[in-house]
Design an enzyme around this catalytic site. Structure first.
Site, PDB file in Angstrom:
ATOM      1  N   TYR A 350      -3.971  72.336  56.715  1.00 37.92           N
ATOM      2  CA  TYR A 350      -4.146  72.499  55.269  1.00 37.92           C
ATOM      3  C   TYR A 350      -4.958  71.326  54.725  1.00 37.92           C
ATOM      4  O   TYR A 350      -4.592  70.170  54.922  1.00 37.92           O
ATOM      5  CB  TYR A 350      -2.764  72.572  54.612  1.00 37.92           C
ATOM      6  CG  TYR A 350      -2.725  73.010  53.157  1.00 37.92           C
ATOM      7  CD1 TYR A 350      -3.873  73.157  52.380  1.00 37.92           C
ATOM      8  CD2 TYR A 350      -1.511  73.283  52.540  1.00 37.92           C
ATOM      9  CE1 TYR A 350      -3.806  73.566  51.056  1.00 37.92           C
ATOM     10  CE2 TYR A 350      -1.422  73.699  51.219  1.00 37.92           C
ATOM     11  CZ  TYR A 350      -2.573  73.830  50.478  1.00 37.92           C
ATOM     12  OH  TYR A 350      -2.496  74.229  49.164  1.00 37.92           O
ATOM     13  N   CYS A 351      -6.066  71.613  54.048  1.00 40.29           N
ATOM     14  CA  CYS A 351      -6.899  70.595  53.406  1.00 40.29           C
ATOM     15  C   CYS A 351      -7.339  69.559  54.433  1.00 40.29           C
ATOM     16  O   CYS A 351      -7.881  69.906  55.474  1.00 40.29           O
ATOM     17  CB  CYS A 351      -6.146  69.979  52.231  1.00 40.29           C
ATOM     18  SG  CYS A 351      -7.157  68.911  51.183  1.00 40.29           S
TER      19      CYS A 351
END
Length: 613
Positions: A350-351
């Site tokens: 994530y990210c």
């Protein structure tokens, strides 16, 4: 809170009256002003004391210097040609004349004349000027229109300045927006009719409460303002936040590995390892039972493991990306294998956790570690050519300044990173709370998402420097020039299936940037774009029936062409992802409980996630 006698009439559509802005009890008002000044002294003391003791060093100079340099470049274009400068000034003057003429017409209207058209209207979604007095009262209407004319004119100066490189234009637009948001008349008591009325109606008690809250928030930030965006008291990690049951099965210097309890009799043979960002905490994926992606994935038959990163301090200053790969991601794979016996894993990043996962996959491919058999990326950039608004903080001078700051302690303080993120949406995440908290004197409401947003983390110096330079500044990952563990890694070596999720309104990892990054992987890529933004677009459970997502062909060619031909689906992308995962491998085995094959170290959510800045 009581109101001035005529304020109800004015608020409900009657004519604007002067009485609602007149102090009714001067003695009480004066007493409250004295109390406010006393609280202001406490706020000033809370700010000054840590600086006198040498506990806090101000870093305001660097961003201010960068803003001045950026505006200087912008000014050069407009002042280089006298005719161009005159035309710009004429446009501004013409706007002011329209505002002035409208104001005169409102003060002295003709009997049958129609109301004048505003010189500029607020943008759609702008909530600052909703009070009726902004349009009905000539004084406040004049302030509003003059402000909108000026801010729109300043924005146009940036848009129409030829010869600016894109980075300078991006920074100039960002700084103009920050200044415009800061000087809005809605931010000041005497120029905001709603604040003015509340102050008069309460005889200034709102200002006493607000200044008390300001002093408390500066003290909580140890000399820096720690803006409270929600009432945090009702929330406690492990009690009503991050409550999905599980066990900590491993702990390294940089990460705890959590294995969650199953809720189904059988599970997918391949375990799921989630690599969240370390810039925030992992429980954005486990806020509460209704919003928890982790809990939902368990219910779909995944054996879920999560990397919970350390909130680093001076001991972790030398921990760079290789350490985070070896002691975080690869350590997590080892723990998964030890807990389940499986050598094939599905992974999610994530990210920035996804950017680390991509770099790690490229490195592990060269080293012959092929345990990750599919990779899912949530709002992840691997190419930073069209990176989001955070890019305004990244050039050689600014990165060097951050590195100097980090060298003092071995980390970047969490409040600085939180401030940077809040500035990306200052109109939503800063000024409404300044008004509500410190001028209206009202406590913000409880909100789990904003509790998470305020639970900031520090950045280990080596890690953050590597990220800024190799990704934002030099774009080494997509160029194939990033060096890790003595190797030059290439995304082309990642040949496993990839599910690449972007969100349509993302200001941190724009959908275009994620789309273009897809071309660098060496295998098949399923590009999906969800509605909403960086958080809400990802954390969107199917039961909410919110937003939508788009699927289409291969992510090649022009992004706008892909989007034009994409198919829109109502609701959450979660079910689409689950189907994609099952297409990779749908073999099921009996459910695995944490601790069955190894000793556990405590209950989820563990200890690392509870360390606060």
């Amino acid at each position: 809170m009581s109101k001035a006698p005529d304020s109800d009439k004015a608020e409900n559509g009657g004519p604007s009256t002067v009485e609602q802005y007149l102090v009714k009890d001067p003695e009480r008002f004066a007493l409250n002003m004295a109390r406010m000044i006393e609280q202001a002294g406490k706020a000033a003391s809370a700010w000054a004391e840590p600086r006198e003791k040498g506990e806090v060093r101000d870093h305001v100079a660097e961003p201010v210097v960068d803003m001045v340099k950026t505006f200087s470049k912008l000014s050069e274009y407009w002042l280089a040609d006298p005719q161009r400068a005159l035309e710009a000034q004429t446009r501004l003057f013409a706007g002011y004349m329209t505002v002035w003429a409208n104001a005169i017409q409102k003060v002295s209207p003709s009997p049958n004349a129609e109301a004048p058209e505003d010189a500029v209207k607020p943008e759609r979604g702008d909530k600052r000027f909703q009070d009726p007095e902004w349009g009905r009262n000539a004084f406040f209407d004049f302030l509003k229109q003059a402000y909108l004319v000026t801010s729109r004119w300043a924005s146009d100066l940036v848009d129409h300045a030829e010869g600016l490189d894109e980075h300078t234009r991006h920074k100039a637009s960002f700084y103009v927006k920050q200044v415009s948001n800061a000087i809005a008349p809605s931010n000041f008591i005497l120029t905001n009719p709603e604040l003015f009325r509340e102050t008069v109606a309460s005889n200034g008690e709102n200002l006493v409460r607000g200044m008390k809250m300001l002093a408390e928030d500066i003290a909580a930030g140890r000399g820096d303002l720690k803006l409270r965006q929600a009432d945090y008291a009702p929330f406690e990690i492990g009690k009503n936040i991050a409550t999905t049951p599980g066990k900590v099965i491993g702990r390294s210097d940089v990460a705890e590995i959590i294995q969650y309890d199953p809720t189904t009799e059988t599970v997918l043979k391949r375990p799921l390892l989630i690599c969240p960002p370390w810039i925030n905490k992992y429980y954005i994926l486990d806020l509460n039972p209704q919003k928890s992606f982790i809990r939902w994935a368990i219910e779909q038959g995944h054996t879920v493991f999560v990397i919970s990163w350390i909130n680093p301090d001076e001991r972790h200053g030398a921990k760079g990306w290789e350490a985070y790969i070896r002691e975080g991601l690869q350590y997590g794979l080892d723990m998964v294998e030890k807990a389940t016996g499986e050598k094939e894993v599905n992974a999610i990043g994530y990210c920035v956790g996804g950017t680390l996962l991509a770099a790690a996959l490229a490195l592990l491919a060269q080293e012959g570690d092929h345990r990750i058999r599919s990779a899912t990326f949530f709002t992840t950039q691997v190419d930073f050519t069209y990176a989001g608004d955070l890019k305004v903080f990244v050039d050689e001078d600014q990165v060097a300044a951050v590195e100097r700051s980090m060298s003092e302690k071995g980390y970047l303080d969490g409040t600085r990173m939180a401030t940077a993120f809040n500035m990306l949406r200052s109109g939503d995440l800063i000024w409404p709370y300044v008004i509500n908290n410190y001028m209206r004197g009202k406590d913000p409401l409880p909100f789990d998402l904003l509790y998470w947003n305020a639970d900031s983390t520090r950045m280990a110096a080596a890690n953050h420097s590597f990220y800024l330079r190799n990704c934002y500044l030099e774009n080494n990952l997509s160029r194939g020039t990033m060096e890790l563990a003595g190797r030059t890694v290439s995304l082309a070596d990642i040949t496993i299936p990839v599910y690449n999720l972007a969100t349509k309104e993302d200001h941190i990892a724009p959908a275009l940037s994620v789309f273009l990054g897809s071309r660098y992987f060496g295998g098949d890529v399923e590009y999906v774009m969800a509605g909403s933004g960086h958080i809400a677009g990802v954390v969107n459970p199917p039961v909410a029936h919110k937003y939508q997502y788009w699927t289409g062909g291969k992510p090649v060619g022009d992004f706008s062409t892909w989007f034009a031909g994409a198919h829109e689906h109502a609701g959450s992308w979660w079910t689409h992802w689950q189907h994609w995962i099952e297409c990779q491998d749908n073999i099921h085995v009996p459910a695995r409980k944490p601790g069955k094959r190894m000793k556990t170290l405590g209950d989820a959510p563990g200890t690392y996630v509870k360390v606060r800045v």
